[in-house]
Design a protein around this motif. Structure first.
Motif, short mmCIF file in Angstrom:
data_model
loop_
_atom_site.label_atom_id
_atom_site.label_comp_id
_atom_site.label_asym_id
_atom_site.label_seq_id
_atom_site.Cartn_x
_atom_site.Cartn_y
_atom_site.Cartn_z
N UNK A 144 40.83 41.07 31.65
CA UNK A 144 40.98 42.40 32.23
C UNK A 144 42.39 42.90 31.93
N UNK A 145 42.83 43.94 32.65
CA UNK A 145 44.18 44.45 32.40
C UNK A 145 45.12 43.90 33.45
N UNK A 146 46.39 44.20 33.32
CA UNK A 146 47.37 43.61 34.22
C UNK A 146 47.11 43.98 35.68
N UNK A 147 46.60 45.20 35.90
CA UNK A 147 46.37 45.65 37.28
C UNK A 147 45.38 44.75 38.02
N UNK A 148 44.45 44.11 37.28
CA UNK A 148 43.43 43.28 37.93
C UNK A 148 43.85 41.82 38.04
N UNK A 149 45.01 41.48 37.50
CA UNK A 149 45.42 40.06 37.51
C UNK A 149 45.55 39.53 38.93
N UNK A 150 44.92 38.39 39.22
CA UNK A 150 45.05 37.85 40.57
C UNK A 150 46.40 37.17 40.86
N UNK A 151 47.21 36.94 39.85
CA UNK A 151 48.49 36.26 40.09
C UNK A 151 49.43 37.14 40.92
N UNK A 152 50.34 36.48 41.62
CA UNK A 152 51.37 37.23 42.36
C UNK A 152 52.22 38.01 41.36
N UNK A 153 52.57 39.25 41.73
CA UNK A 153 53.44 40.09 40.87
C UNK A 153 54.68 39.33 40.44
N UNK A 202 60.60 35.19 31.14
CA UNK A 202 60.87 33.95 30.39
C UNK A 202 60.33 34.02 28.97
N UNK A 203 59.56 35.05 28.67
CA UNK A 203 59.09 35.23 27.30
C UNK A 203 57.62 34.91 27.08
N UNK A 204 56.87 34.75 28.15
CA UNK A 204 55.42 34.56 28.00
C UNK A 204 54.84 35.89 27.49
N UNK A 205 53.93 35.78 26.49
CA UNK A 205 53.34 37.00 25.90
C UNK A 205 51.96 37.25 26.50
N UNK A 206 51.67 38.49 26.83
CA UNK A 206 50.41 38.82 27.49
C UNK A 206 49.44 39.45 26.51
N UNK A 207 48.30 38.78 26.32
CA UNK A 207 47.23 39.34 25.49
C UNK A 207 46.13 39.75 26.45
N UNK A 208 46.21 41.00 26.89
CA UNK A 208 45.31 41.49 27.93
C UNK A 208 44.05 42.08 27.30
N UNK A 209 43.02 42.27 28.14
CA UNK A 209 41.74 42.78 27.66
C UNK A 209 41.27 41.98 26.43
N UNK A 218 33.34 49.09 38.39
CA UNK A 218 33.77 47.99 39.26
C UNK A 218 32.63 47.01 39.52
N UNK A 219 32.96 45.70 39.62
CA UNK A 219 31.94 44.69 39.92
C UNK A 219 32.02 44.30 41.39
N UNK A 220 31.36 43.20 41.76
CA UNK A 220 31.31 42.76 43.16
C UNK A 220 32.70 42.56 43.76
N UNK A 221 33.66 42.14 42.91
CA UNK A 221 35.00 41.88 43.43
C UNK A 221 35.80 43.18 43.61
N UNK A 222 35.20 44.31 43.22
CA UNK A 222 35.91 45.58 43.36
C UNK A 222 36.79 45.88 42.16
N UNK A 223 36.93 44.88 41.27
CA UNK A 223 37.75 45.10 40.07
C UNK A 223 36.85 45.62 38.96
N UNK A 224 37.40 46.40 38.05
CA UNK A 224 36.57 46.95 36.98
C UNK A 224 36.11 45.84 36.05
N UNK A 225 34.84 45.87 35.75
CA UNK A 225 34.21 44.81 34.97
C UNK A 225 34.64 44.89 33.50
N UNK A 226 35.08 43.75 32.93
CA UNK A 226 35.44 43.78 31.51
C UNK A 226 34.19 43.74 30.63
N UNK A 227 34.15 44.59 29.62
CA UNK A 227 32.99 44.68 28.73
C UNK A 227 33.47 44.43 27.30
N UNK A 228 32.66 43.66 26.55
CA UNK A 228 33.01 43.33 25.16
C UNK A 228 32.96 44.58 24.28
N UNK A 229 34.01 44.76 23.46
CA UNK A 229 33.95 45.82 22.43
C UNK A 229 33.25 45.22 21.23
#
Lengths: 466, 277
Positions: A317-326, A335-342, A369-380
């Motif tokens: 998904x995108x960063x907005x849906x990430x369950x991790x703490x901000x 620290x330099x971790x690279x984010x490959x979102x979606x 949005x799916x059951x969790x209220x977050x927008x469902x990711x769909x394959x391109x």
């Protein structure tokens, strides 16, 4: 009325470039002056919204007042009367969505840094009060009742501490060789030093709790056998220890870890000190971490510290849906971790020696949005591309281990393998058995597990005195 | 701490420890294993339970020196103790009266086969045992297996004792002799189990193998020990260690056993250096 002070005192942290190469704690904690300054911002509301935001009901304004007064032993006493694990909670609780979110000053975007103050009090105690002084002043009158606690993670330790303080004889059964559960095997040293976990485990033991290590309930003795041994009640706090995989092609290639395995090797077995410690861990040059939760961030940051050149968070998904703490996402990014979102893996590609060399991924887009209220990711469609990796860590979440539910008569479980228990009391459908924490909720937070342990302890106490 | 009550050096490089572990002894069954850790810095390794005594409160393990941890373990003496001894883990071997069972034991796997063969014998089976080693000086527990077997064939690769050759030779002969074989249990090195399974495949005789992938916790927590059986991923620690040999992806198992080959060498070299000093 004094003017509101809206300047939260920042907590010093290790420089990102430096900390990416060591396992020392990232956050450095307040000095006494900083703690007093932050404590002085608390306006001591009549209606204590912060306390209602705390799953274990810590008397937050009171311990903050004690810091402000410079009476640290009193701050320690207030804090530990409700929370046996303050050094842990001060570090890993998501305060931003709990006590700090309900703080009156949160409306002004400047809530009191309750978590940092809690951490400061716990650290002050460890540094300044020898164990003898910090143990409870008087042992409670023994109730003559015995309670078995299965699992020594946050839920089990909290339930055990509360039950012991109420005078019950408590024995913890722990499967691993050290107590602490996920606090020891899951959360890395740089976020939660193991010395702090062990100090708080020692405190719980000092309340009279017996801890039996190497005791795999369900194999060594079943739950029913424990009850037959004369325990009057059992609390199940065995967490969610079973790793989930993607179930896609190539997942058993060498170099592909579950986050549980990777973190257990690094944290519990101290593989970052190999060969001084015997347990090895593989360190890739290009590491792909699949998932967007705190465990994914922890795995990525461990891989970086172990010497990886490029570490990618691969999240569907995108960063907005990430369950991790901000805060953890920010730490990782700094620290330099690279984010490959979606981005979502389709399969893993390996060489002729069965080692992973790449992750073929789809690009994703967000749908309804799916059951969790977050927008469902769909394959391109047709978007497949390959990310070169020589190590993959799958951090998709965990489920409860079926070891106990499958060997116990009369426990009700859901299709997710969680144990059914009353939300308020933790009581299961089985006589004399309570459960709480991730075994009931599926993977959640340390503090919610502690809250469940606390509520179950109160319910067990009521039952035993009934 | 768990005390070593008895130590026996079975053959060069293979040792037996009888451990004081009353709780584990109460629950142990044939085919299960324990996870041991020597001390604070030690790794967790799985070792098969070779025997146990509920009354004595003891559990016997047999291990081969293959790396730093087992080499360190081999230095311990009677009266010494190790930090952790966790078990009994894994699903016990299936024991029923099948009829005639061929038990094939290879190398250190002999210690794994022994309690299973005994349990199968006690359940009323006729037991044919094939015991294979590289050479005579590596042969142990011939007497133990003999006592629970109706027939015992020993093979050595170099012909220094028993029949010259590997275990699949006699296995094939038994299967082709017209004798009705109801089950085969083959436990030893991966290569041996693979070829025993290939040997029994044409006849379709159910063939049980005991897999030994790398493990950490041994309770289903990490997934390090995942194996592919019939196209499905299984955790050997909680779903096994026994599986249908005809369905195991042997090449994957062999590849996954080599994950830490460099680290194992590094640890062994370090240990040898420090041990020499």
């Amino acid at each position: 009325m004094a003017k509101l002070n809206l300047n939260r005192v920042e907590m010093p942290r290790q420089d990102p470039e430096k900390r990416g190469k060591n396992f020392n704690e990232v956050a450095l904690g307040y000095s006494l002056e900083q703690a007093k300054e932050e404590a002085s911002r608390c306006i001591q509301c009549k209606k204590r919204n912060c306390v209602t935001g705390c799953p274990v009901g810590v008397d937050i304004p009171d311990f903050i007042q004690a810091i402000r007064d410079g009476d640290m032993p009193e701050a320690v006493r207030i804090l530990k009367s409700k929370n046996a694990l303050p050094g842990i909670c001060g570090r890993v609780c998501p305060q931003e969505s709990q006590c700090e979110s309900t703080c009156t000053l949160a409306k002004k975007d400047a809530p009191i840094a309750i978590g940092r103050l809690e951490r400061f009090v716990a650290d002050w105690e460890r540094a300044n009060m020898p164990q003898a002084d910090s143990s409870p002043p008087a042992k409670p009158k023994p109730s003559g009742r015995k309670v078995a606690v299965v699992g020594s993670g946050p839920a089990g330790l909290t339930a055990a501490a509360d039950l012991a303080r109420l005078g019950h004889g408590v024995t913890i059964f722990e499967a691993l060789h050290v107590a602490g559960g996920v606090l020891m095997y899951g959360i890395p040293e740089f976020r939660l030093p193991k010395e702090i976990v062990q100090a708080e485990v020692k405190f719980v033991a000092s309340l009279g709790v017996e801890i039996k290590l190497d005791s795999v309930v369900g194999k060594l003795a079943t739950l029913d056998e424990i009850l037959a041994q004369g325990y009057d009640a059992v609390f199940l706090g065995t967490g969610a220890g079973l790793p989930m995989f993607l179930n896609i092609d190539g997942e058993n290639l060498n170099g592909i870890y579950s986050a549980n395995e990777f973190l257990t090797r690094v944290n519990l077995m101290k593989a970052y000190k190999f060969p001084e410690y015997d347990t090895p861990v593989k360190v890739g040059k290009k590491v792909g971490v699949i998932g967007g939760g705190n465990v994914a961030m922890d795995s990525a940051r461990c891989a970086l510290r172990l010497g990886a050149d490029d570490v990618y968070i691969i999240y569907r998904r995108s960063e907005a849906e990430m369950p991790a703490r901000r805060e953890e996402v920010e730490n990782a990014r700094e620290e330099g971790i690279q984010f490959k979102l979606l981005t979502n893996p389709k399969r893993f590609i390996g060489n002729d020696k069965n080692w992973v060399t790449g992750a073929e991924c789809y690009e994703m887009e967000l749908g309804e949005p799916d059951d969790s209220g977050r927008r469902r990711p769909v394959v391109k469609k047709g978007s497949e591309f390959v990310i070169d990796v020589d190590e993959v860590i799958v951090a998709l979440g965990t489920r409860p281990n079926p070891l106990i539910s499958s060997t116990t008569v009369g426990l009700e479980t859901t299709k997710y393998g969680t144990v059914v228990a009353d939300e308020e009391t933790g009581k299961t459908v089985k006589d004399k058995v309570w459960a709480g924490g991730d075994i009931v909720t599926g993977s959640a937070t340390v503090i919610s597990a502690m809250g469940a342990g606390k509520r179950a302890a109160a319910s067990i106490d009521e039952y035993l005195r009934g | 701490m768990y005390k070593i009550l008895l130590r026996e050096d079975l053959v060069p490089g293979i040792h037996l420890f009888k451990m004081a572990a009353p709780a584990v002894a109460q629950k142990a069954q044939a085919g299960q294993f324990v996870v041991v850790r020597i001390d604070e810095r030690g790794e967790r390794i799985p070792l098969t339970i070779a025997d146990w005594d509920k009354n004595e409160g003891t559990v016997t393990i047999v291990f081969m020196e293959v790396g730093a941890t087992t080499a360190r373990l081999a230095l311990l003496k009677e009266g010494d103790a190790i930090a952790d001894f966790v078990g009994p883990l894994g699903v016990p071997a299936e024991i029923e009266n099948y009829g005639t069972v061929v038990c094939v034991a290879g190398g250190v796997g002999t210690a794994v086969v022994a309690p299973i063969a005994r349990a199968l014998k006690n359940a009323g089976n006729r037991i044919f045992t094939i015991l294979g080693t590289r050479s005579k000086d590596l042969l142990f527990w011939e007497d133990v297996l003999k006592s629970v077997s109706d027939r015992l064939i020993v093979t050595t690769d170099d012909g220094s004792y028993g029949r010259k050759g590997v275990v699949t030779g006699p296995l094939k002969e038994i299967l082709e002799s017209g004798e009705k074989i109801d089950r085969v249990v083959a436990i030893g090195p991966v290569v041996m189990m693979k070829f025993c399974s290939l040997t029994t495949a044409p006849s379709g005789v159910r063939t049980i193998v005991s897999l030994n992938p790398i493990m950490v916790d041994g309770t289903g927590m990490c997934g390090c020990c995942r194996v592919s059986v019939g196209g499905e991923t299984k955790f050997a620690c909680v779903d096994g260690p026994d599986f249908d040999g005809h369905k195991v992806d042997w090449d994957l198992l062999a590849a996954r056993q080599r994950i830490y080959i460099e680290e194992e060498k590094c640890a062994y070299d370090e240990w040898q250096k420090s041990h020499a000093a």
